[in-house]
Design a protein around this motif. Structure first.
Motif, short mmCIF file in Angstrom:
data_model
loop_
_atom_site.label_atom_id
_atom_site.label_comp_id
_atom_site.label_asym_id
_atom_site.label_seq_id
_atom_site.Cartn_x
_atom_site.Cartn_y
_atom_site.Cartn_z
N VAL A 1 5.80 -7.73 2.86
CA VAL A 1 5.60 -7.65 1.40
C VAL A 1 5.73 -6.19 0.98
CG1 VAL A 1 4.05 -8.13 -0.53
CG2 VAL A 1 4.03 -9.61 1.50
N ILE A 2 6.65 -5.91 0.08
CA ILE A 2 6.94 -4.54 -0.34
C ILE A 2 6.65 -4.40 -1.83
CG2 ILE A 2 8.78 -2.84 -0.64
CD1 ILE A 2 10.16 -4.18 1.79
N GLN A 3 5.82 -3.43 -2.17
CA GLN A 3 5.54 -3.17 -3.58
C GLN A 3 6.77 -2.53 -4.22
OE1 GLN A 3 3.04 -4.33 -5.01
NE2 GLN A 3 1.45 -4.62 -3.45
N MET A 4 7.15 -3.05 -5.37
CA MET A 4 8.30 -2.49 -6.08
C MET A 4 7.97 -1.10 -6.61
SD MET A 4 11.15 -4.44 -6.67
CE MET A 4 11.63 -4.14 -8.37
N PRO A 5 8.78 -0.09 -6.30
CA PRO A 5 8.58 1.23 -6.92
C PRO A 5 8.71 1.13 -8.44
CG PRO A 5 10.09 1.36 -5.06
CD PRO A 5 9.88 -0.09 -5.34
N PRO A 6 7.98 1.96 -9.18
CA PRO A 6 7.97 1.85 -10.66
C PRO A 6 9.36 1.89 -11.28
CG PRO A 6 6.25 3.34 -9.92
CD PRO A 6 7.07 3.03 -8.71
#
Length: 374
Positions: A93-98
């Motif tokens: 699971v990868i958090q989307m960069p802003p």
């Protein structure tokens, strides 16, 4: 051979208290179809709702309209290819960069696109049922196994407004992991160049998935071990005569052997490209042209070495009244799966054909990485 009754729509309708209501398998199939079209779906876990969208079919307009917290879900194989170290089992699971845009997403999902960004960091949280379920759904849709998961109040509002398919994630996982029992649809005599006494049986899953076929040669005696081959569909090898694999020669040699023996059954399973579909198989071919082997190419795309489900073969054999076989194969996984599903493999019949300069490396990788008995 067993005489079986044709499958009818009434068989599936009877499974539901309301004959007109879709059951779980049908609801999952509808969600898979929606995802192939690029339509969002909703997965629930406890009281949480998440909108899921496959990266491959995500349009610029839909991406621009998203609101809420966004996560990119990849398989551990694809994440490793990107340099992501933190994974939870087979899912990352990868958090989307802003400031990440759609091009960032597409490049993260598809190894054919140039990746010039720093390796994304895995999320601190463990992957939950929603993340595992979406990867299974996208694989069933034969898309690149990467998806966007969006959470927040906005999700529930839009789910109700647009009527998106909504399912509990745990139910999706259970349904997609379950064995798919096939039902006979039709059969007829088909004389073939390799065997004039041929008969083609067509089988279908109740969820409307891919049809699978049994090619009967002669009249096998189910009281004796039947000569059987599980052959996975290979459009490039079986139809085009591709030299990159040995599938076409194996198909023809198996039918010829059954004809010479007087009878046999070839199960033609529609699991193209070791279960990843023809489009993904061509993506893998492109990666192989860049120097990767077959297993490495699958991993870079986000797939396991082999995504096929040989339980389907056992289901077809049971439908035909066959419970003991002489199996034509070099693949020990087929023997293990049939055996575990109650089909007695009394003999392995090697099938050594089709080696040439174009596929020698492919066959060597089959032996060294997939355990094939070459």
């Amino acid at each position: 051979m067993r005489a079986y009754a044709p499958f009818t729509f009434a068989d599936t309708a009877a499974q539901s208290p309301d004959p007109l209501a879709p059951d779980l398998s049908e609801r999952v199939a509808r969600v898979v179809s929606d995802l192939r079209l690029g339509l969002p779906a909703i997965l629930t876990q406890g009281g949480d709702h998440a909108m899921i969208l496959p990266v491959e079919t995500l349009s610029p307009a839909r991406f621009a309209a998203l609101s809420g917290q966004c996560q990119l879900v990849l398989t551990a194989y694809r994440a490793a290819a990107l340099g992501v170290q933190e994974t939870a089992g087979d899912v990352s699971v990868i958090q989307m960069p802003p400031k990440a845009d759609l091009d960032w997403l597409k490049a993260a999902a598809d190894p054919r696109r140039p990746w010039t960004q720093p390796a994304p960091q895995g999320a601190a949280q463990m992957a939950g049922d929603i993340h595992h379920a979406v990867i299974r759904l996208v694989k069933r849709a034969e898309l690149v196994p990467a998806a966007l998961v969006v959470t927040g109040p906005w999700v529930s509002q839009n789910a109700a407004r647009h009527g998106f398919g909504t399912l509990p994630a745990v139910d999706v996982i259970a349904q997609l992991d379950a064995a798919r029992d096939m039902h006979p649809v039709s059969d007829a005599r088909v004389p073939m160049a390799a065997a004039s006494a041929g008969r083609l049986h067509v089988f279908r899953a109740p969820d409307g998935g891919a049809e699978h076929y049994a090619i009967q040669v002669g009249t096998p005696d189910p009281d004796q071990p039947v000569l059987v081959r599980l052959h996975s569909a290979c459009f490039t090898g079986d139809v085009l005569g591709s030299l990159k694999c040995d599938c076409g020669p194996q198909l023809q040699a198996a039918l010829a052997a059954m004809n010479a023996a007087g009878s046999g059954v070839l199960l033609y399973l529609n699991q193209e490209g070791r279960g990843i579909g023809l489009a993904n198989k061509m993506r893998a071919y492109g990666l192989q042209d860049q120097g990767l082997d077959t297993v490495e190419a699958n991993h870079h795309l986000g797939f396991a070495d082999d995504e096929r489900d040989f339980r389907i073969g056992a289901s077809l054999l049971r439908q035909m009244g066959i419970d003991q076989v002489r199996l034509m194969t070099n693949n020990p996984a087929k023997i293990a799966r049939l055996t575990s599903d109650g089909i007695k493999v009394v003999e392995r019949v090697p099938l050594m054909v089709g080696r040439g300069p174009e596929n020698s490396r492919y066959l060597d990788i089959k032996a060294s990485k997939s355990g094939h008995m070459m």
